[in-house]
Design an enzyme around this catalytic site. Structure first.
Site, PDB file in Angstrom:
ATOM      1  N   ASP A   8     -81.916  10.356  -7.478  1.00 33.18           N
ATOM      2  CA  ASP A   8     -83.328  10.358  -7.949  1.00 33.18           C
ATOM      3  C   ASP A   8     -84.261  10.808  -7.340  1.00 33.18           C
ATOM      4  O   ASP A   8     -84.353  10.522  -5.867  1.00 33.18           O
ATOM      5  CB  ASP A   8     -83.641   8.874  -7.843  1.00 33.18           C
ATOM      6  CG  ASP A   8     -82.388   7.821  -8.718  1.00 33.18           C
ATOM      7  OD1 ASP A   8     -81.324   8.200  -8.586  1.00 33.18           O
ATOM      8  OD2 ASP A   8     -82.831   6.912  -8.989  1.00 33.18           O
ATOM      9  N   ASN A  40     -87.891   8.998 -10.791  1.00 28.21           N
ATOM     10  CA  ASN A  40     -88.986   8.613 -10.016  1.00 28.21           C
ATOM     11  C   ASN A  40     -89.750   9.808  -9.498  1.00 28.21           C
ATOM     12  O   ASN A  40     -90.579   9.674  -8.856  1.00 28.21           O
ATOM     13  CB  ASN A  40     -88.578   7.911  -8.716  1.00 28.21           C
ATOM     14  CG  ASN A  40     -87.626   6.801  -8.946  1.00 28.21           C
ATOM     15  OD1 ASN A  40     -86.385   6.748  -9.131  1.00 28.21           O
ATOM     16  ND2 ASN A  40     -88.069   5.584  -9.616  1.00 28.21           N
ATOM     17  N   ASN A  67     -84.197   3.282 -15.339  1.00 25.32           N
ATOM     18  CA  ASN A  67     -84.870   1.990 -15.918  1.00 25.32           C
ATOM     19  C   ASN A  67     -86.431   2.319 -15.775  1.00 25.32           C
ATOM     20  O   ASN A  67     -87.325   2.020 -16.370  1.00 25.32           O
ATOM     21  CB  ASN A  67     -84.743   0.928 -14.913  1.00 25.32           C
ATOM     22  CG  ASN A  67     -84.796   0.967 -13.336  1.00 25.32           C
ATOM     23  OD1 ASN A  67     -83.919   1.970 -12.867  1.00 25.32           O
ATOM     24  ND2 ASN A  67     -85.461   0.266 -12.736  1.00 25.32           N
ATOM     25  N   HIS A  68     -86.527   3.639 -15.071  1.00 28.87           N
ATOM     26  CA  HIS A  68     -87.908   4.149 -14.790  1.00 28.87           C
ATOM     27  C   HIS A  68     -88.426   5.089 -15.969  1.00 28.87           C
ATOM     28  O   HIS A  68     -89.594   5.945 -15.983  1.00 28.87           O
ATOM     29  CB  HIS A  68     -88.488   4.442 -13.613  1.00 28.87           C
ATOM     30  CG  HIS A  68     -88.558   3.603 -12.514  1.00 28.87           C
ATOM     31  ND1 HIS A  68     -89.329   2.408 -12.607  1.00 28.87           N
ATOM     32  CD2 HIS A  68     -87.668   2.929 -11.553  1.00 28.87           C
ATOM     33  CE1 HIS A  68     -89.231   1.608 -11.749  1.00 28.87           C
ATOM     34  NE2 HIS A  68     -88.105   1.947 -10.853  1.00 28.87           N
ATOM     35  N   HIS A 153     -76.343   4.747 -13.934  1.00 28.97           N
ATOM     36  CA  HIS A 153     -77.554   4.372 -13.384  1.00 28.97           C
ATOM     37  C   HIS A 153     -77.570   2.852 -13.161  1.00 28.97           C
ATOM     38  O   HIS A 153     -77.862   2.052 -14.063  1.00 28.97           O
ATOM     39  CB  HIS A 153     -78.846   4.852 -13.953  1.00 28.97           C
ATOM     40  CG  HIS A 153     -80.067   4.678 -13.114  1.00 28.97           C
ATOM     41  ND1 HIS A 153     -80.526   5.488 -12.184  1.00 28.97           N
ATOM     42  CD2 HIS A 153     -81.060   3.702 -13.299  1.00 28.97           C
ATOM     43  CE1 HIS A 153     -81.547   5.309 -11.816  1.00 28.97           C
ATOM     44  NE2 HIS A 153     -82.151   4.137 -12.491  1.00 28.97           N
ATOM     45  N   HIS A 178     -79.636   5.014  -8.703  1.00 33.34           N
ATOM     46  CA  HIS A 178     -80.624   3.881  -8.974  1.00 33.34           C
ATOM     47  C   HIS A 178     -80.950   3.336  -7.444  1.00 33.34           C
ATOM     48  O   HIS A 178     -81.836   2.847  -7.238  1.00 33.34           O
ATOM     49  CB  HIS A 178     -80.097   2.943  -9.882  1.00 33.34           C
ATOM     50  CG  HIS A 178     -80.995   1.475  -9.701  1.00 33.34           C
ATOM     51  ND1 HIS A 178     -82.274   1.591 -10.373  1.00 33.34           N
ATOM     52  CD2 HIS A 178     -80.699   0.256  -9.595  1.00 33.34           C
ATOM     53  CE1 HIS A 178     -82.540   0.467 -10.228  1.00 33.34           C
ATOM     54  NE2 HIS A 178     -82.040  -0.341  -9.797  1.00 33.34           N
ATOM     55  N   HIS A 180     -80.847   4.426  -4.592  1.00 37.19           N
ATOM     56  CA  HIS A 180     -81.688   5.316  -3.560  1.00 37.19           C
ATOM     57  C   HIS A 180     -81.039   5.407  -2.054  1.00 37.19           C
ATOM     58  O   HIS A 180     -81.613   5.986  -1.214  1.00 37.19           O
ATOM     59  CB  HIS A 180     -83.151   4.881  -3.446  1.00 37.19           C
ATOM     60  CG  HIS A 180     -83.918   5.505  -4.626  1.00 37.19           C
ATOM     61  ND1 HIS A 180     -85.177   5.434  -4.731  1.00 37.19           N
ATOM     62  CD2 HIS A 180     -83.476   5.483  -6.148  1.00 37.19           C
ATOM     63  CE1 HIS A 180     -85.619   5.461  -5.990  1.00 37.19           C
ATOM     64  NE2 HIS A 180     -84.564   5.691  -6.976  1.00 37.19           N
TER      65      HIS A 180
HETATM   66 FE   LIG Z   1     -84.510   5.588  -9.022  1.00 38.53          FE
HETATM   67 FE   LIG Z   2     -83.748   3.084 -11.371  1.00 36.75          FE
END
Ligand SMILES: [Fe+2]
Ligand SMILES: [Fe+2]
Length: 274
Positions: A8, A40, A67-68, A153, A178, A180
């Site tokens: 990410d 992100n 999810n983003h 993810h 996800h 990080h």
């Molecule tokens: Fe992320």
């Molecule tokens: Fe995420």
């Protein structure tokens, strides 16, 4: 085939690190295919079309999400135009964009990339196991694709490991994103699928998950949101997984972590270093 997956991208520092380093990495390691999670990339939340195009110009073959995916509302529209941008496949039917894409590598191999999202401590989407099973049954390794790479993810390591073994021998790699935070469990599973629970992020590790530490600490202490989460502004560290894929079988031969930058111990896959 040599594949690099980068975790990410968080905000401007993450984008800068990737854009500065990727052309050199492609040359130095003679990379055939590069996948980056970009959920992100825009100020920590989602992705814009301009950023997507910058990442592709820098050498990304595919950008995945999570999810983003739709934090930047323009993504609901431009995602339809880009075969190199995918969002989790197990979103409800009718969600804009696609969850998988089949593209040619630099060497001419057909690479199927699938993005899926876990359901533990995450929004409840459709079943990721059934969604991936349907995809890799419709486009089988060495029949429909020369390599199959899955960005899973998800939050829970159990769900990620279950996915790895669920597709072991049927996909080239299952790469977790996800959290990080990179895990140290990269390996090739018994039937030939490269796996890591989480590849980590491309962002400033002097942070809480890439975000400036002040607001996260304040929210843990007071339970009151006081300001937006802002990406930490220090230089980013690249965090990825290198995978060597056998051209004949489409399965992984080796995999190893690649980490470059401050605040995280550097790692270079030994089998690429020479
Ligand atoms: Fe992320
Ligand atoms: Fe995420």
């Amino acid at each position: 085939m040599r594949l690099l997956f980068l975790g990410d991208i968080v905000g401007r520092p993450g984008r800068k690190a990737v854009i500065d380093a990727l052309p050199g990495l492609r040359r130095r390691y003679a990379l055939d295919f590069v996948i980056i999670n970009g959920e992100n990339a825009a100020g920590g939340f989602g992705i814009t079309e301009a950023i997507l195009e910058e990442l592709i110009a820098a050498g990304a073959d595919v950008v995945t999400l999570g999810n983003h995916a739709f934090d930047q509302k323009e993504a609901l529209v431009f995602i339809e135009r880009h075969e190199r941008l995918i969002r989790p496949i197990n979103y409800p039917q009718g969600t804009p964009g696609r969850g998988a894409t089949l593209l040619k590598s630099a060497g001419g191999a057909e690479v199927l990339v699938i993005n899926a999202m876990g359901r533990i401590f995450m929004p409840e989407l459709d079943c990721p196991f059934r969604a991936i099973d349907a995809e890799i049954t419709a486009c089988r390794l060495k029949q429909g694709a020369d390599a199959i790479v899955i960005d899973f993810h998800a939050e829970a390591t159990s769900e990620k490991q279950a996915m790895g073994y669920f597709v072991d021998g049927r996909a080239s790699a299952v790469i977790g994103t996800h959290t990080h935070a990179p895990t140290a469990d990269e390996r090739v599973l018994p039937s030939g699928t490269a796996f890591i629970s989480d590849v980590g992020m491309c962002g400033d590790y002097n942070s809480v998950l890439g975000m400036d530490v002040e607001e996260p600490i304040s929210r843990f202490l007071t339970k009151i949101p006081r300001q937006r989460f802002e990406p930490a502004r220090g230089p980013a560290t690249l965090s990825g997984l290198a995978v060597e894929i056998d051209d004949k079988t489409g399965l992984a031969v080796r995999c190893g972590a690649l980490r470059m930058g401050p605040n995280l111990e550097p790692a270079e896959p030994a089998f690429w270093a020479a």
